[in-house]
Design a protein around this motif. Structure first.
Motif, PDB file in Angstrom:
ATOM      1  N   LEU A 164       7.340   7.007   2.437  1.00  0.00           N
ATOM      2  CA  LEU A 164       6.478   7.234   1.103  1.00  0.00           C
ATOM      3  C   LEU A 164       7.386   7.812  -0.198  1.00  0.00           C
ATOM      4  O   LEU A 164       7.039   7.438  -1.265  1.00  0.00           O
ATOM      5  CB  LEU A 164       5.367   8.099   1.539  1.00  0.00           C
ATOM      6  CG  LEU A 164       4.366   8.723   0.453  1.00  0.00           C
ATOM      7  CD1 LEU A 164       3.721   7.468  -0.161  1.00  0.00           C
ATOM      8  CD2 LEU A 164       3.488   9.701   1.230  1.00  0.00           C
TER       9      LEU A 164
ATOM     10  N   SER B 106       9.037   5.015  -2.027  1.00  0.00           N
ATOM     11  CA  SER B 106       8.022   4.540  -2.726  1.00  0.00           C
ATOM     12  C   SER B 106       7.538   5.001  -3.909  1.00  0.00           C
ATOM     13  O   SER B 106       7.296   4.495  -5.059  1.00  0.00           O
ATOM     14  CB  SER B 106       6.779   3.896  -1.840  1.00  0.00           C
ATOM     15  OG  SER B 106       6.027   5.054  -1.316  1.00  0.00           O
ATOM     16  N   ILE B 107       7.283   6.228  -3.793  1.00  0.00           N
ATOM     17  CA  ILE B 107       6.856   7.076  -4.919  1.00  0.00           C
ATOM     18  C   ILE B 107       8.022   7.001  -6.043  1.00  0.00           C
ATOM     19  O   ILE B 107       7.729   6.929  -7.018  1.00  0.00           O
ATOM     20  CB  ILE B 107       6.570   8.547  -4.574  1.00  0.00           C
ATOM     21  CG1 ILE B 107       5.209   8.335  -3.744  1.00  0.00           C
ATOM     22  CG2 ILE B 107       6.267   9.476  -6.003  1.00  0.00           C
ATOM     23  CD1 ILE B 107       4.532   9.663  -3.131  1.00  0.00           C
TER      24      ILE B 107
ATOM     25  N   PHE C  52       7.955   4.023  -7.815  1.00  0.00           N
ATOM     26  CA  PHE C  52       6.911   3.862  -8.709  1.00  0.00           C
ATOM     27  C   PHE C  52       7.338   4.811  -9.959  1.00  0.00           C
ATOM     28  O   PHE C  52       6.939   4.179 -11.172  1.00  0.00           O
ATOM     29  CB  PHE C  52       5.574   4.380  -7.997  1.00  0.00           C
ATOM     30  CG  PHE C  52       4.513   4.509  -8.809  1.00  0.00           C
ATOM     31  CD1 PHE C  52       3.712   3.651  -9.573  1.00  0.00           C
ATOM     32  CD2 PHE C  52       4.170   5.967  -9.675  1.00  0.00           C
ATOM     33  CE1 PHE C  52       2.535   3.670 -10.308  1.00  0.00           C
ATOM     34  CE2 PHE C  52       3.235   5.852 -10.355  1.00  0.00           C
ATOM     35  CZ  PHE C  52       2.359   5.109 -10.566  1.00  0.00           C
TER      36      PHE C  52
ATOM     37  N   LYS D  88       3.224  -0.012  -6.996  1.00  0.00           N
ATOM     38  CA  LYS D  88       1.877   0.366  -6.665  1.00  0.00           C
ATOM     39  C   LYS D  88       1.734  -0.061  -5.355  1.00  0.00           C
ATOM     40  O   LYS D  88       1.192   0.772  -4.317  1.00  0.00           O
ATOM     41  CB  LYS D  88       0.959  -0.104  -7.690  1.00  0.00           C
ATOM     42  CG  LYS D  88       0.952   0.810  -8.975  1.00  0.00           C
ATOM     43  CD  LYS D  88       0.095   0.347  -9.931  1.00  0.00           C
ATOM     44  CE  LYS D  88      -0.242   1.067 -11.183  1.00  0.00           C
ATOM     45  NZ  LYS D  88      -1.010   0.591 -12.371  1.00  0.00           N
TER      46      LYS D  88
ATOM     47  N   VAL E  46       3.584   2.065  -2.702  1.00  0.00           N
ATOM     48  CA  VAL E  46       3.140   3.143  -2.556  1.00  0.00           C
ATOM     49  C   VAL E  46       1.900   3.184  -1.739  1.00  0.00           C
ATOM     50  O   VAL E  46       1.662   4.040  -0.862  1.00  0.00           O
ATOM     51  CB  VAL E  46       2.553   3.859  -3.981  1.00  0.00           C
ATOM     52  CG1 VAL E  46       1.933   5.157  -3.758  1.00  0.00           C
ATOM     53  CG2 VAL E  46       4.017   4.226  -4.594  1.00  0.00           C
TER      54      VAL E  46
ATOM     55  N   SER F  67       2.898   2.345   1.936  1.00  0.00           N
ATOM     56  CA  SER F  67       3.586   3.751   2.495  1.00  0.00           C
ATOM     57  C   SER F  67       2.565   4.751   2.843  1.00  0.00           C
ATOM     58  O   SER F  67       2.951   5.551   3.658  1.00  0.00           O
ATOM     59  CB  SER F  67       4.850   4.071   1.642  1.00  0.00           C
ATOM     60  OG  SER F  67       5.671   3.138   1.730  1.00  0.00           O
TER      61      SER F  67
END
Length: 111
Positions: free
Chosen positions: A18, A21-22, A25, A40, A43, A46
């Motif tokens: 996570l 992925s953030i 982003f 997106k 995120v 995840s």
């Protein structure tokens, strides 16, 4: 004991996924491109896996643990394979995480 060890390791693995992925982003958000849409999606997936992994600590279920652990092992394995082209860190980290989660899952299954 192995149930919670495996559940916590799986949760940490989902949390790291996570986090990456953030980070993707936030980087995509700063650039005018269509990469933001892909980020997106990453995120959202995840975050779903992370919330599912939290459930392992709330609902004690062996089949649930096995399924979520296998999913996160797969995520980390494929992240490691993708990381081969990016950097040693992005290859070794996920592969070691997949290996560690696999070993803990095997110990859980043997007990």
């Amino acid at each position: 004991m192995f149930y919670y060890l495996c559940a916590i390791f799986t949760l940490i693995s989902a949390g790291v996924s996570l986090g990456f992925s953030i980070e993707a982003f936030l980087k995509a958000k700063q650039q005018p491109s269509e990469a933001i849409i892909t980020a997106k999606y990453a995120v959202s997936r995840s975050l779903s896996l992370f919330l599912t992994a939290i459930g392992l600590l709330i609902i004690r279920s062996n089949p649930y643990l096995i399924a979520v652990s296998i999913i996160m092992i797969g995520v980390q394995l494929f992240d490691g394979i993708i990381g081969i082209k990016i950097s040693t860190f992005k290859m070794i980290g996920p592969l070691l995480t997949a290996l560690g989660n696999s070993m803990i899952l095997v110990l859980f299954l043997l007990n």
